[in-house]
Write a protein that holds these residues in place. Structure first.
Motif, PDB file in Angstrom:
ATOM      1  N   ILE A  20       0.646  -1.235  -0.140  1.00  0.00           N
ATOM      2  CA  ILE A  20      -0.015  -0.035   0.068  1.00  0.00           C
ATOM      3  C   ILE A  20       0.946   1.176   0.022  1.00  0.00           C
ATOM      4  CG2 ILE A  20      -1.558   1.327   1.401  1.00  0.00           C
ATOM      5  CD1 ILE A  20      -2.962  -1.232   2.171  1.00  0.00           C
ATOM      6  N   PRO A  21       0.767   2.102  -1.035  1.00  0.00           N
ATOM      7  CA  PRO A  21       1.577   3.312  -0.938  1.00  0.00           C
ATOM      8  C   PRO A  21       1.044   4.319  -0.002  1.00  0.00           C
ATOM      9  CG  PRO A  21       0.108   3.162  -2.898  1.00  0.00           C
ATOM     10  CD  PRO A  21      -0.095   2.152  -2.153  1.00  0.00           C
ATOM     11  N   VAL A  22       2.019   5.195   0.263  1.00  0.00           N
ATOM     12  CA  VAL A  22       1.854   6.201   1.325  1.00  0.00           C
ATOM     13  C   VAL A  22       2.091   7.456   0.716  1.00  0.00           C
ATOM     14  CG1 VAL A  22       2.298   4.794   3.290  1.00  0.00           C
ATOM     15  CG2 VAL A  22       4.265   5.958   2.252  1.00  0.00           C
ATOM     16  N   TYR A  26      -1.457   7.397  -2.341  1.00  0.00           N
ATOM     17  CA  TYR A  26      -2.390   6.568  -1.375  1.00  0.00           C
ATOM     18  C   TYR A  26      -3.771   6.873  -2.029  1.00  0.00           C
ATOM     19  CZ  TYR A  26      -5.519   4.950   2.280  1.00  0.00           C
ATOM     20  OH  TYR A  26      -6.670   4.448   2.990  1.00  0.00           O
ATOM     21  N   LEU A  29      -5.761   5.164  -4.507  1.00  0.00           N
ATOM     22  CA  LEU A  29      -6.380   3.851  -4.290  1.00  0.00           C
ATOM     23  C   LEU A  29      -7.801   3.799  -3.977  1.00  0.00           C
ATOM     24  CD1 LEU A  29      -3.681   2.242  -2.119  1.00  0.00           C
ATOM     25  CD2 LEU A  29      -3.919   1.965  -4.433  1.00  0.00           C
ATOM     26  N   GLU A  31      -9.313   2.288  -2.129  1.00  0.00           N
ATOM     27  CA  GLU A  31      -9.682   2.376  -0.379  1.00  0.00           C
ATOM     28  C   GLU A  31      -9.906   3.791   0.044  1.00  0.00           C
ATOM     29  OE1 GLU A  31      -7.444   0.534  -1.927  1.00  0.00           O
ATOM     30  OE2 GLU A  31      -6.708  -1.138  -0.574  1.00  0.00           O
ATOM     31  N   ALA A  32      -8.826   4.528  -0.525  1.00  0.00           N
ATOM     32  CA  ALA A  32      -8.765   6.034  -0.164  1.00  0.00           C
ATOM     33  C   ALA A  32      -9.986   6.917  -0.843  1.00  0.00           C
ATOM     34  CB  ALA A  32      -7.396   6.723  -0.595  1.00  0.00           C
ATOM     35  N   TYR A  83      -2.297   7.400   6.362  1.00  0.00           N
ATOM     36  CA  TYR A  83      -1.881   6.701   5.319  1.00  0.00           C
ATOM     37  C   TYR A  83      -1.019   7.817   4.444  1.00  0.00           C
ATOM     38  CZ  TYR A  83      -3.976   2.123   5.615  1.00  0.00           C
ATOM     39  OH  TYR A  83      -4.120   0.754   6.135  1.00  0.00           O
ATOM     40  N   VAL A  84      -1.660   8.988   4.555  1.00  0.00           N
ATOM     41  CA  VAL A  84      -0.789  10.202   3.708  1.00  0.00           C
ATOM     42  C   VAL A  84       0.557  10.323   4.377  1.00  0.00           C
ATOM     43  CG1 VAL A  84      -0.957  12.415   2.890  1.00  0.00           C
ATOM     44  CG2 VAL A  84      -3.029  11.002   2.563  1.00  0.00           C
TER      45      VAL A  84
END
Length: 180
Positions: A20-22, A26, A29, A31-32, A83-84
């Protein structure tokens, strides 16, 4: 077999193949995007309830829907920020499992609160609109559960393969070669 060879040589771990990228990556995605939609729907729900004109005497204010929507709005925005900013990689927690439980609780509580408002709207358009936003938020939380389950499954596979690679599963019978 050489000492460097093992049963898991050549296996690509799910987290190496997909991490999962930050940062701002993110936000691209699914999800985001769902989390942003959830936050917007919770905010719209709050505004709809608060903007409803004065209610009849004895009619509830529906503060419970405002409070739960505000709570879920704050938590969802906090998850996005975690996440960010990359804190998800710095704090060793089972994030996917925590998100799974959070989404389940948020969806069920939002459904309950919106159902109560729907049952007692007395024809007020603002409350009906707030209920629609809450139900849409509930659906978004349920949809996000799919991504949380998928991420949790990947983490379990990764941890199991790492344990096999490190020899921590010696008490279990496993072999890379049939018949051995």
């Amino acid at each position: 077999m050489a000492e460097t060879d093992s049963d898991t040589t050549g296996i690509i771990y799910p987290s190496q193949d997909y991490a999962i990228p930050v940062g701002l990556a993110y936000l691209k995605l699914p999800e985001a995007i769902l989390e942003i939609i959830e936050a917007c729907l919770m905010l719209a729900c709050i505004i709809s309830v608060v903007a409803t004109p004065d209610k009849d005497p004895g009619e509830a204010f529906y503060d419970h829907l405002v409070q739960t929507s505000a709570l879920f709005l704050v938590i969802t925005v906090a998850i996005i920020v975690i996440y960010v900013t990359g804190l998800v990689r710095k704090i060793p927690l089972p994030w996917s499992l925590l998100e799974l439980f959070y989404c389940a609780v948020a969806a069920i509580v939002t459904m309950t609160m919106a159902g109560h408002v729907v049952a007692n709207t007395y024809g007020k358009a603002g409350l009906i609109l707030a209920s629609l936003f809450a139900f849409a938020g509930m659906l978004a939380y349920f949809a996000e559960m799919f991504f949380a389950i998928r991420a949790w499954r990947r983490s379990i596979i990764k941890e199991t393969l790492e344990a096999v690679e490190q020899g921590k599963m010696d008490g279990y019978s496993y072999s890379a070669k049939p018949g051995v």
